[in-house]
Design an enzyme around this catalytic site. Structure first.
Site, PDB file in Angstrom:
ATOM      1  N   HIS A  68       0.831  -1.214   0.000  1.00  0.00           N
ATOM      2  CA  HIS A  68       0.000   0.000   0.000  1.00  0.00           C
ATOM      3  C   HIS A  68       0.864   1.262   0.000  1.00  0.00           C
ATOM      4  CE1 HIS A  68      -3.806  -2.181   0.720  1.00  0.00           C
ATOM      5  NE2 HIS A  68      -3.057  -2.986   1.428  1.00  0.00           N
TER       6      HIS A  68
ATOM      7  N   ASN B  59     -10.116  -2.862   2.785  1.00  0.00           N
ATOM      8  CA  ASN B  59      -9.868  -2.843   1.344  1.00  0.00           C
ATOM      9  C   ASN B  59     -11.173  -2.574   0.605  1.00  0.00           C
ATOM     10  OD1 ASN B  59      -7.075  -3.473   1.198  1.00  0.00           O
ATOM     11  ND2 ASN B  59      -7.485  -5.640   1.522  1.00  0.00           N
TER      12      ASN B  59
END
Ligand code: NDP
Length: 497
Positions: free
Chosen positions: A57, A130
């Site tokens: 990420h 997510n």
């Protein structure tokens, strides 16, 4: 008296005023003197401008906003942020792609991170999720290994389709998430057009000390919007920051994106008879059995002023939990409770929670002390041990203790996370939800990348598609030019077994 507006004075980091910004040299041609401490400071600070990027990420965009309660869930949880309709809580939401490095293009096929920091009166609640309701693996031993397959090959330093499909084909529990990734939702138009999911199961605890299991959903009010691979390729050719640009510019012009928060809840009794393990991160709870309950509206309405200070240093940890929201036995969640905060201690520093973006908006007090960059603004000179009879020492609150949690006749062992699990029904259900054209796009995308793996990997992975749905396997095999008869037999054997 002069009416000229006085500009702020340029200073060193110590606040010493700077007269001129030309190198201090012995003569006009040099050499440069050691005593040019302003120049030394500028060079030394520059050398340290980058902090290590996140291992996953790494590329992200974020904004500040407000969460407003619209539905009553006080029967399920005593979490103060949900205590009354209309209550508002400040939030910071960071979106990200998973696999790419900090300079990666936004419009890539990848899962999107969806991490929210709720600055509540009981400290921060970080919902680190997510844009998908499930994940690739269910055993934490596989987590770092999985991420390695999404990154660069250790020898070639290139991303490698054989490595990715080798791992996925050896981990059938990944099939559900793989199906979502290669579905239309695997390539969102922008961060404003994705849903967010807590993915894990958590506990809700109410005022009567009753526990139910819960899942978090944030549905985009902008609607889900995706792009096709050819459109993404042309976007990337001209703009690597398409998601960042879209989010920043939309907030800048006052077009504030929002999400409606829902929860699903499951009692222990329902958990005992649920057909799947409710703590298995590769499964959803079907909406029909566990309906979505509306909770509130999250709006993003303020851009960060400084990307590094706010977005890059923002640090989200699933371990940041408030009374009324607690963990579940989910093995992946249990591992993340440790590993995320640990990653921030490495990346940002031991006192990452003292930075303005991470700092809770309530007083903080405990006996942790010192380390680099400690501001000590809350604890100042107070005692650093407990119990303590010194003045000013806050006390713990036994009222907040969570209800005990029975593990039944649990046996400690290393249980194989690949046996006795149904890895095929839910990916098959998802495939069957798609219309003919979506099924064709899914198969085309998968064949395009699976075809780059070794033939034995292709065959092993095809078996999984067949087991989810024979049509799913057949469509991909046809595109790969592989004879399907042996797979049909293998899938049939599996179903009979
Ligand atoms: P439902 O018909 O009740 O739920 C279907 C849900 O699927 C929709 O509400 C939507 O979730 C979601 N969806 C639609 N297209 C896609 C896609 N391309 N990729 C991922 N999700 C999509 O059926 P079930 O609850 O039985 O679930 C069936 C399948 O739907 C699951 O196997 C799972 O893959 C997927 N799903 C289920 C969710 C759940 O909590 N039950 C949540 C998300 C996905 P949304 O409304 O959140 O956009």
């Amino acid at each position: 008296m002069s009416t000229k507006k006085k500009c702020p004075v340029m200073t060193t980091a110590d606040g010493n005023p700077i007269a001129m910004q030309q190198a201090l040299t012995a003569g006009p041609r040099g050499p440069v003197l050691m005593q040019d401490v302003q120049l030394l400071e500028q060079m030394q600070h520059f050398n340290r401008e980058r902090i290590p990027e996140r291992v996953v990420h790494a590329k992200g965009s974020a904004a500040h906003g407000t969460f407003t309660v619209t539905g009553d869930i006080t029967g399920h949880t005593k979490a103060n942020l949900f205590s009354e309709i209309g209550k508002k809580t400040d939030v910071f939401l960071r979106f990200s792609t998973v696999a790419g490095e900090r300079g990666a293009a936004d419009a890539e096929r990848d899962v999107r991170g969806f991490a929210i920091k709720f600055y509540t009166e009981d400290g921060n609640w970080d919902m680190v999720g997510n844009n998908t309701p499930v994940f690739f693996v269910r055993d934490p031993y596989k987590f770092q290994n999985f991420i390695h397959t999404q990154k660069r090959d250790p020898k070639t330093n290139m991303r490698d389709m054989d490595m990715q499909w080798d791992f996925w084909s050896l981990c059938p529990e990944s099939l559900h998430q793989v199906t979502i990734l290669f579905s239309d939702r695997g390539l969102p138009r922008s961060y404003r057009h994705v849903n967010g999911y807590g993915s894990h199961t958590y506990s809700f605890i109410n005022d009567a000390d009753e526990r139910v299991w819960c899942k978090f959903h944030f549905k985009t009010d902008q609607g889900i919007e995706n792009i096709m691979d050819d459109e993404a390729a042309s976007i990337i050719a001209s703009d690597r920051e398409s998601h960042q640009r879209d989010l920043f510019e939309s907030i800048d012009r006052g077009d504030f994106p929002s999400w409606t928060m829902h929860v699903q809840v499951m009692t222990q009794q329902q958990a005992d008879t649920f057909k799947w393990n409710p703590f298995d991160l590769t499964k959803v709870w079907p909406h029909a059995e566990f309906p979505l309950i509306e909770v509130g509206r999250l709006e993003l309405n303020r851009n960060p002023e400084n990307y590094h200070a706010e977005v890059e240093q923002s640090s989200f940890s699933p371990s940041a939990l408030v009374p009324g929201i607690q963990p579940s036995p989910d093995k992946m969640l249990q591992a993340r409770l440790m590993s995320y905060a640990d990653a921030h201690r490495h990346r940002v520093g031991n006192n990452f929670q003292q930075l303005p973006i991470n700092r809770p908006k309530c007083p903080v007090f405990n006996s942790q002390r010192d380390g680099a960059m400690a501001t000590a603004s809350d604890y100042q000179g107070r005692a650093n041990y407990w119990p303590s009879s010194r003045e000013g020492m806050p006390e713990v609150d036994p009222e907040l203790k969570d209800p005990a949690w029975s593990l039944g006749e649990a046996v400690v062992d290393r249980f194989d996370s690949t046996v006795d699990h149904d890895d095929y029904t839910q990916p098959g259900d998802l495939f069957r939800m798609f219309d003919d054209e979506h099924r064709d796009r899914l198969a085309t995308r998968i064949a395009g990348v699976l075809g780059q793996a070794r033939v034995e990997v292709q065959h092993r992975q095809l078996c999984h598609f067949f087991r989810a749905d024979p049509e799913y396997g057949t469509r991909i095999a046809d595109k790969l030019g592989i004879d399907t008869s042996s797979f049909m037999q293998d899938a049939a054997d599996h179903v009979e077994a």
